[in-house]
Design a protein around this motif. Structure first.
Motif, PDB file in Angstrom:
ATOM      1  N   ASN A   1       0.755  -1.148  -0.172  1.00 42.93           N
ATOM      2  CA  ASN A   1       0.024  -0.019  -0.089  1.00 42.93           C
ATOM      3  C   ASN A   1       0.846   1.157  -0.017  1.00 42.93           C
ATOM      4  N   TYR A   2       1.955   1.196   0.929  1.00 39.58           N
ATOM      5  CA  TYR A   2       2.861   2.420   0.808  1.00 39.58           C
ATOM      6  C   TYR A   2       3.375   2.742  -0.545  1.00 39.58           C
ATOM      7  N   GLY A   3       3.972   1.511  -1.271  1.00 39.94           N
ATOM      8  CA  GLY A   3       4.265   1.718  -2.488  1.00 39.94           C
ATOM      9  C   GLY A   3       3.504   2.194  -3.682  1.00 39.94           C
ATOM     10  N   ALA A   4       2.436   1.728  -3.571  1.00 37.06           N
ATOM     11  CA  ALA A   4       1.365   2.283  -4.557  1.00 37.06           C
ATOM     12  C   ALA A   4       0.905   3.667  -4.506  1.00 37.06           C
ATOM     13  N   LYS A   5       0.639   4.129  -2.992  1.00 41.43           N
ATOM     14  CA  LYS A   5       0.486   5.310  -2.781  1.00 41.43           C
ATOM     15  C   LYS A   5       1.578   6.259  -2.980  1.00 41.43           C
ATOM     16  N   THR A   6       2.889   5.982  -2.719  1.00 40.91           N
ATOM     17  CA  THR A   6       3.915   6.877  -2.976  1.00 40.91           C
ATOM     18  C   THR A   6       4.288   7.000  -4.325  1.00 40.91           C
TER      19      THR A   6
ATOM     20  N   GLN B   1      12.791  10.189  -0.091  1.00 43.23           N
ATOM     21  CA  GLN B   1      12.069   9.244   0.998  1.00 43.23           C
ATOM     22  C   GLN B   1      11.599   8.051   0.515  1.00 43.23           C
ATOM     23  N   TYR B   2      11.117   7.897  -0.709  1.00 38.40           N
ATOM     24  CA  TYR B   2      10.708   6.681  -1.266  1.00 38.40           C
ATOM     25  C   TYR B   2      11.795   5.659  -1.566  1.00 38.40           C
ATOM     26  N   GLU B   3      12.836   6.219  -2.101  1.00 39.25           N
ATOM     27  CA  GLU B   3      14.147   5.695  -2.329  1.00 39.25           C
ATOM     28  C   GLU B   3      14.736   5.302  -1.064  1.00 39.25           C
ATOM     29  N   ALA B   4      14.842   5.759   0.071  1.00 38.41           N
ATOM     30  CA  ALA B   4      15.165   5.412   1.391  1.00 38.41           C
ATOM     31  C   ALA B   4      14.421   4.222   1.693  1.00 38.41           C
ATOM     32  N   GLN B   5      13.061   4.271   1.707  1.00 40.48           N
ATOM     33  CA  GLN B   5      12.101   3.117   2.111  1.00 40.48           C
ATOM     34  C   GLN B   5      12.510   1.993   1.233  1.00 40.48           C
ATOM     35  N   LEU B   6      12.671   1.882   0.006  1.00 44.38           N
ATOM     36  CA  LEU B   6      13.214   0.953  -0.957  1.00 44.38           C
ATOM     37  C   LEU B   6      14.535   0.212  -0.376  1.00 44.38           C
TER      38      LEU B   6
ATOM     39  N   TRP C   1      13.608  -4.091   6.213  1.00 42.47           N
ATOM     40  CA  TRP C   1      12.283  -4.542   6.347  1.00 42.47           C
ATOM     41  C   TRP C   1      11.309  -4.161   5.523  1.00 42.47           C
ATOM     42  N   ARG C   2      11.187  -2.881   5.255  1.00 37.50           N
ATOM     43  CA  ARG C   2      10.180  -2.259   4.090  1.00 37.50           C
ATOM     44  C   ARG C   2      10.577  -2.531   2.922  1.00 37.50           C
TER      45      ARG C   2
ATOM     46  N   PRO D   1      10.132  -0.610  -7.183  1.00 37.80           N
ATOM     47  CA  PRO D   1       9.281   0.186  -7.676  1.00 37.80           C
ATOM     48  C   PRO D   1       8.810  -0.231  -8.964  1.00 37.80           C
ATOM     49  N   LYS D   2       7.452  -0.111  -9.350  1.00 35.27           N
ATOM     50  CA  LYS D   2       6.728  -0.480 -10.567  1.00 35.27           C
ATOM     51  C   LYS D   2       6.757   0.612 -11.592  1.00 35.27           C
ATOM     52  N   LYS D   3       7.120   1.834 -11.363  1.00 33.11           N
ATOM     53  CA  LYS D   3       7.176   3.103 -12.227  1.00 33.11           C
ATOM     54  C   LYS D   3       8.878   3.113 -12.257  1.00 33.11           C
ATOM     55  N   ASP D   4       9.086   3.777 -13.495  1.00 31.22           N
ATOM     56  CA  ASP D   4      10.517   4.105 -13.482  1.00 31.22           C
ATOM     57  C   ASP D   4      10.690   5.496 -13.096  1.00 31.22           C
ATOM     58  N   LEU D   5      11.301   5.535 -11.797  1.00 31.99           N
ATOM     59  CA  LEU D   5      11.362   6.951 -11.199  1.00 31.99           C
ATOM     60  C   LEU D   5      12.135   8.023 -11.837  1.00 31.99           C
ATOM     61  N   SER D   6      13.021   7.627 -12.967  1.00 30.34           N
ATOM     62  CA  SER D   6      13.783   8.350 -13.450  1.00 30.34           C
ATOM     63  C   SER D   6      12.975   9.136 -14.454  1.00 30.34           C
ATOM     64  N   GLU D   7      11.870   8.815 -14.786  1.00 29.20           N
ATOM     65  CA  GLU D   7      10.682   9.595 -15.565  1.00 29.20           C
ATOM     66  C   GLU D   7      10.306  10.889 -14.912  1.00 29.20           C
ATOM     67  N   PHE D   8      10.375  10.823 -13.698  1.00 31.58           N
ATOM     68  CA  PHE D   8       9.910  12.155 -13.064  1.00 31.58           C
ATOM     69  C   PHE D   8      11.289  12.890 -12.718  1.00 31.58           C
TER      70      PHE D   8
END
Length: 187
Positions: free
Chosen positions: A32-37, A136-141, A145-146, A156-163
């Motif tokens: 849920n965290y990953g999808a929301k983030t 923050q998302y990259e830190a969580q990845l 545990w998380r 990550p399901k999306k390519d974060l480099s797009e953003f």
């Protein structure tokens, strides 16, 4: 089977069920965290586009005003002079009439500067927020545990480099060379 053995088996099964519930809730929480983030990062990136587009439109619209003002002033002055002196202007050798020239209002330029400054600030804040969210998302990845559960869930399901963060050619050159040239030239 003895009471002690039944108690041991029951406790073991209860412990396993509790462990499975904990693991499942950890997985669900991470998913849920990953999808929301990722949705929030994408939404912020789109909002940054909106901020930049609105800022540009305001500037493009407002910079037309001085030209309109100039044309209107020219028309008013021409009409006033033609009305006062006729189509051929004044033929007097000495004109002892003191003409009052219209005052040019420089507040228009101050308004353009204000729009540019506030638009840039809004865009900067949007870009900074996007960077914070990504960080923050990259830190969580990367957390044990998380991150474990996020990776198991396929994030990550999306390519974060797009953003990407919008920058300027000058800034990119400075970071590539490690050298910042003289102060910005405004003219």
């Amino acid at each position: 089977m003895s009471k002690t053995a039944m108690l041991f088996v029951g406790t073991t099964i209860g412990g396993l069920i509790l462990l499975l519930v904990i693991l499942a809730s950890s997985y669900i929480s991470a998913n849920n965290y990953g999808a929301k983030t990722e949705a929030s990062i994408e939404a912020q990136w789109k909002n940054n586009k909106n901020i930049l587009a609105q800022y540009e439109q305001k500037v493009f619209e407002v910079v037309q005003v001085p030209s309109m003002y100039k044309d209107d002033m020219k028309e008013v002055i021409t009409s006033a002079m033609t009305g006062r002196y006729g189509d051929d202007g004044s033929k007097a050798l000495f004109q002892w009439i003191q003409e009052k020239m219209p005052n040019f209002d420089s507040n228009i330029y101050s308004e353009i500067q204000r729009i540019i400054a506030s638009g840039r600030k809004d865009f900067e804040l949007g870009q900074t927020k996007l960077l914070d969210m990504q960080s923050q998302y990259e830190a969580q990845l990367g957390f044990f545990w998380r991150g474990l559960w996020l990776n198991i869930a396929g994030f990550p399901k999306k390519d974060l480099s797009e953003f990407t963060i919008i920058t300027t050619e000058r800034t990119e050159n400075v970071f590539e060379t490690g050298i910042e040239k003289a102060p910005l030239k405004l003219r």
